[in-house]
Write an enzyme that holds these catalytic residues in place. Structure first.
Site, PDB file in Angstrom:
ATOM      1  N   CYS A   2     -85.911 -57.309 -67.444  1.00 17.86           N
ATOM      2  CA  CYS A   2     -87.071 -57.832 -68.169  1.00 17.86           C
ATOM      3  C   CYS A   2     -88.344 -57.149 -67.691  1.00 17.86           C
ATOM      4  CB  CYS A   2     -87.218 -59.325 -67.915  1.00 17.86           C
ATOM      5  SG  CYS A   2     -85.757 -60.247 -68.356  1.00 17.86           S
ATOM      6  N   ARG A  27     -87.283 -50.042 -68.936  1.00 13.94           N
ATOM      7  CA  ARG A  27     -86.509 -50.993 -68.145  1.00 13.94           C
ATOM      8  C   ARG A  27     -85.292 -51.500 -68.918  1.00 13.94           C
ATOM      9  NH1 ARG A  27     -89.685 -52.909 -63.960  1.00 13.94           N
ATOM     10  NH2 ARG A  27     -88.730 -54.960 -63.871  1.00 13.94           N
ATOM     11  N   TRP A  68     -84.165 -58.642 -71.045  1.00 14.77           N
ATOM     12  CA  TRP A  68     -82.829 -58.053 -70.875  1.00 14.77           C
ATOM     13  C   TRP A  68     -81.929 -59.225 -70.531  1.00 14.77           C
ATOM     14  CZ3 TRP A  68     -79.268 -56.906 -66.802  1.00 14.77           C
ATOM     15  CH2 TRP A  68     -78.392 -55.846 -67.067  1.00 14.77           C
ATOM     16  N   ASN A  94     -89.233 -62.914 -65.264  1.00 17.14           N
ATOM     17  CA  ASN A  94     -88.249 -61.884 -64.948  1.00 17.14           C
ATOM     18  C   ASN A  94     -87.501 -62.349 -63.702  1.00 17.14           C
ATOM     19  OD1 ASN A  94     -86.847 -59.563 -64.256  1.00 17.14           O
ATOM     20  ND2 ASN A  94     -88.638 -58.471 -63.510  1.00 17.14           N
ATOM     21  N   GLY A  95     -86.178 -62.334 -63.734  1.00 14.21           N
ATOM     22  CA  GLY A  95     -85.389 -62.770 -62.582  1.00 14.21           C
ATOM     23  C   GLY A  95     -84.418 -63.849 -63.007  1.00 14.21           C
ATOM     24  N   GLU A 461     -71.585 -37.433 -59.469  1.00 12.20           N
ATOM     25  CA  GLU A 461     -72.872 -37.638 -60.136  1.00 12.20           C
ATOM     26  C   GLU A 461     -72.869 -36.980 -61.524  1.00 12.20           C
ATOM     27  OE1 GLU A 461     -75.253 -39.489 -59.921  1.00 12.20           O
ATOM     28  OE2 GLU A 461     -76.949 -38.554 -60.895  1.00 12.20           O
ATOM     29  N   LYS A 465     -73.585 -39.017 -64.929  1.00 12.38           N
ATOM     30  CA  LYS A 465     -74.627 -38.645 -65.895  1.00 12.38           C
ATOM     31  C   LYS A 465     -74.001 -38.478 -67.278  1.00 12.38           C
ATOM     32  CE  LYS A 465     -77.611 -39.453 -64.279  1.00 12.38           C
ATOM     33  NZ  LYS A 465     -77.934 -39.818 -62.946  1.00 12.38           N
ATOM     34  N   GLU A 468     -72.847 -41.945 -68.804  1.00 10.30           N
ATOM     35  CA  GLU A 468     -73.864 -42.954 -69.124  1.00 10.30           C
ATOM     36  C   GLU A 468     -74.748 -42.559 -70.298  1.00 10.30           C
ATOM     37  OE1 GLU A 468     -76.767 -43.955 -66.093  1.00 10.30           O
ATOM     38  OE2 GLU A 468     -76.762 -41.908 -65.350  1.00 10.30           O
ATOM     39  N   HIS A 484     -52.642 -35.245 -57.291  1.00 11.63           N
ATOM     40  CA  HIS A 484     -52.075 -36.540 -56.895  1.00 11.63           C
ATOM     41  C   HIS A 484     -52.179 -37.569 -58.015  1.00 11.63           C
ATOM     42  CE1 HIS A 484     -51.446 -35.015 -52.892  1.00 11.63           C
ATOM     43  NE2 HIS A 484     -52.697 -34.562 -52.883  1.00 11.63           N
ATOM     44  N   LYS A 581     -83.183 -49.693 -66.115  1.00  8.11           N
ATOM     45  CA  LYS A 581     -83.718 -48.826 -65.060  1.00  8.11           C
ATOM     46  C   LYS A 581     -83.720 -49.497 -63.698  1.00  8.11           C
ATOM     47  CE  LYS A 581     -85.531 -45.064 -63.564  1.00  8.11           C
ATOM     48  NZ  LYS A 581     -84.561 -43.964 -63.487  1.00  8.11           N
TER      49      LYS A 581
HETATM   50  C1  F6R Z   1     -77.700 -43.724 -63.010  1.00  8.44           C
HETATM   51  C2  F6R Z   1     -78.643 -44.662 -62.419  1.00  8.44           C
HETATM   52  C3  F6R Z   1     -78.091 -45.867 -61.763  1.00  8.44           C
HETATM   53  C4  F6R Z   1     -78.923 -46.197 -60.513  1.00  8.44           C
HETATM   54  C5  F6R Z   1     -78.438 -47.508 -59.902  1.00  8.44           C
HETATM   55  C6  F6R Z   1     -79.185 -47.816 -58.624  1.00  8.44           C
HETATM   56  O1  F6R Z   1     -78.362 -42.652 -63.598  1.00  8.44           O
HETATM   57  O2  F6R Z   1     -79.816 -44.471 -62.482  1.00  8.44           O
HETATM   58  O3  F6R Z   1     -76.759 -45.680 -61.421  1.00  8.44           O
HETATM   59  O4  F6R Z   1     -78.794 -45.151 -59.607  1.00  8.44           O
HETATM   60  O5  F6R Z   1     -78.626 -48.540 -60.807  1.00  8.44           O
HETATM   61  O6  F6R Z   1     -80.549 -47.920 -58.849  1.00  8.44           O
HETATM   62  P1  F6R Z   1     -81.583 -47.828 -57.684  1.00  8.44           P
HETATM   63  O7  F6R Z   1     -81.559 -46.434 -57.149  1.00  8.44           O
HETATM   64  O8  F6R Z   1     -82.893 -48.179 -58.312  1.00  8.44           O
HETATM   65  O9  F6R Z   1     -81.168 -48.813 -56.627  1.00  8.44           O
END
Ligand code: F6R
Length: 586
Positions: A2, A27, A68, A94-95, A461, A465, A468, A484, A581
């Site tokens: 949120c 967000r 959210w 928010n929360g 990673e 990427k 997602e 394996h 985010k």
């Molecule tokens: C992927 C991504 C997420 C964050 C994860 C942790 O691109 O951004 O996997 O890395 O949600 O977020 P933070 O770093 O804010 O704790």
């Protein structure tokens, strides 16, 4: 997650609130709403995007929200703001209010009528319950009843002020002249002011046109430092790039350079520890895995890396450890919980975060800020390379302090580290070739990313990427593990992206490449060595340099590959479905 905004002043509250909400879109949200006080209290809220709100009222005082969903499906009735029964009070939250069920039962017994399925609505009714003609007093009393995590802003139709609270969810205040702002994040109001107060947990704030007062939960005044934000709104805007993610990929040379320069001025990194635990989620976890390889290589100290959501429920087994918490947002609930646990049990705790004053900074002994600037795209890119450079720097400096490396080795490592921004720049000019590869693989259903040693986390990673933002199923694997199990999935044209730096794993990974080529995979090799082209279908050539630093350039290739693949597929790159985010729920 949120997003909350609030405005009191002389401008059109409707304009300020809608513009500010747009800046919090990163967000992630599924519904939005606005409440404005004028002669009355008007609310417009809806499932869907901010642009679908029809706000046909205005004033100079109001609050707004992007939701959210956590409690209750995303629909119009569950969207914020929420009103009390009398329609005098509006709140945004928010929360999570953990004790909302018992509070709701209590309020229903007293005759309050609820319209939503959310936890948040209780706050409006609770304030109403305590209201005896003094909004501030009622707000304090209501907040004292809440358990959980919350950033809340509230207005009352007959008092010209905003009351707000921060507790384990982000909230910042923007100071203007005869106007004041509040928001979940600074970019929301940066076009209006650069003077900011970062609230800490357990602080309540009263905003009027001409003053901002901060109190603790007992009502004692708290004096706050005003910070001057140096970055501009352009830094938080697309500046001609089609997506924030692309802009942020291209900002990496600067992000890494700025982060390094800020680190050079630190002289407090000589920490005492026998072992290290790194705790993080998602992309930050992958940075932690690279950190493990780098620290073990240079310091010969054991490093364990955990997902925060797993670590926080493990028994504590290690003493005299340094716990490094990595989180770009500084708001990830599981990472914060891990920080609190380890700090209270005596470990030294060090946070690496990109957001000044974010929640995690309240719960650790030391903070290393990455100076990547605001990252708006949900998929982390420049914050990742900024985290990497921070971990490398930490390892190199610690190895020097402990006398483990000679001064020549130290100088060589530092010189390679300083070259990282330049190497990334050289990599970025390859974007067109990477785009062509993305076009070839865009119809794939499955993909593999393989690497060894330092580049195994980079393979993870790359896969993260890709999945997602493109929604193609992608898996990262240590190259030696393929035989394996996963090799069974390799068939004609399945893309396999292989990271092949000329380090001690070079020959081994070429053997792994042969294994997949023999099964007709489409192999994209990423290497600085020309001869690799003999073993792969396409070579993406990265600049030559010390392979110990190869994760930096390799990950940039993988970010671009994911970006262009998602673009060919027409995905919502900056706001991938179901993702947010900053993940402030457990
Ligand atoms: C992927 C991504 C997420 C964050 C994860 C942790 O691109 O951004 O996997 O890395 O949600 O977020 P933070 O770093 O804010 O704790």
């Amino acid at each position: 997650m949120c997003g909350i905004v609030g405005y009191i002043g002389f401008r059109s509250a409707k304009d300020v609130i809608l513009r500010s909400l747009k800046r919090l879109e990163y967000r992630g949200y599924d519904s939005a709403g606005v409440a404005i006080v004028n002669d009355g209290l008007n609310v417009e809220k809806k499932k869907g995007y901010i642009d679908s709100l029809k706000v046909d009222f205005d004033g100079t005082l109001g609050i707004g929200h992007t939701r959210w969903a956590t409690h209750g499906v995303p629909d119009d009735k569950n969207a914020h703001p929420f009103l009390d029964c009398g329609g005098n009070i509006a709140i945004v939250h928010n929360g999570i209010i953990e004790n909302y069920i018992s509070l709701k039962e209590e309020l229903v017994k007293k005759g309050h009528k609820f319209i939503s399925d959310t936890d948040s609505e209780v706050v409006a009714h609770l304030i109403e319950e305590y209201y005896r003609g003094d909004f501030k007093d009622a707000f304090f009393r209501a907040i004292s009843r809440l358990k959980g995590s919350f950033a809340i802003a509230a207005v009352h139709r007959s008092e010209r002020k905003i009351m707000a609270v921060k507790h384990e969810s982000p909230l910042v205040i923007g100071l203007g002249d005869h106007e004041n702002f509040l928001a979940s994040d600074i970019p929301a109001f940066l076009e209006y002011t650069k003077r900011v107060i970062v609230l800490k947990d357990g602080e309540i704030c009263e905003l009027t046109d001409d003053f901002v007062h901060v109190y603790d939960f007992e009502g004692n005044p708290v004096s706050k430092e005003v910070q001057h934000i140096k970055w501009s709104i352009e830094d938080a805007e697309k500046s001609g790039y089609e997506h924030f993610m692309l802009k942020e990929i291209f900002e990496q040379p600067r992000a890494v350079d700025d982060t390094l320069h800020a680190l050079f001025s630190r002289n407090d990194l000589n920490l005492d520890f026998d072992r290290i635990t790194i705790v993080a989620c998602g992309t930050s976890y992958h940075a932690g895995l690279v950190g493990k390889y780098v620290i073990e290589e240079l310091l010969r100290v054991p490093v364990e890396v955990y997902y925060a959501s797993e670590y926080r429920y493990r028994p504590r087994v290690v003493d005299n450890a340094l716990t490094i918490l990595i989180t770009q947002s500084g708001e990830t609930a599981d990472t914060i919980a891990a920080a609190r646990r380890d700090k209270s049990s005596g470990n030294i705790t060090l946070a690496i975060t990109n957001v000044v004053g974010s929640s995690i900074t309240n719960y650790v002994d030391k903070v290393l800020y990455t100076n990547a600037g605001p990252e708006i795209g949900v998929a982390a890119t420049k914050t990742f390379t900024a985290q990497l450079v921070t971990l490398y720097y930490f390892a190199i400096e610690s190895a020097r302090h402990r006398g483990i490396i000679s001064s020549t080795t130290y100088e060589n490592l530092m010189s390679s580290l300083r070259k990282v921004p330049h190497n990334i720049e050289n990599m970025l000019v390859m974007a067109t070739q990477i785009m062509k590869e993305a076009e070839k693989i865009r119809k794939s259903k499955n993909m593999f990313f393989i690497g060894r040693g330092l580049n195994y986390p980079i393979a993870l990673e790359g896969a993260l990427k890709m999945k997602e933002i493109s929604y193609i199923h992608a898996e990262g694997y240590p190259a030696g593990e393929l035989k394996h199990g996963p090799l069974a999935l390799i068939e004609n044209n399945v893309p396999v992206v292989a990271l092949i730096p000329p380090d001690r794993t070079y020959e081994k990974i070429l053997s792994n490449v042969k294994e997949v080529s023999a099964r007709d995979a489409y192999v994209i090799g990423i290497s600085s060595k020309d001869e690799v082209s003999r073993y792969v279908d396409t070579l993406i050539k990265v600049p030559e340099g010390d392979p110990f630093f190869s994760p930096f350039v390799n990950v940039v290739v993988l970010q671009l590959l994911a970006y262009y693949t998602a673009k060919f597929l027409g995905r919502e790159i900056d706001k991938p479905r179901n993702l947010a985010k900053s993940v402030t729920v457990e």
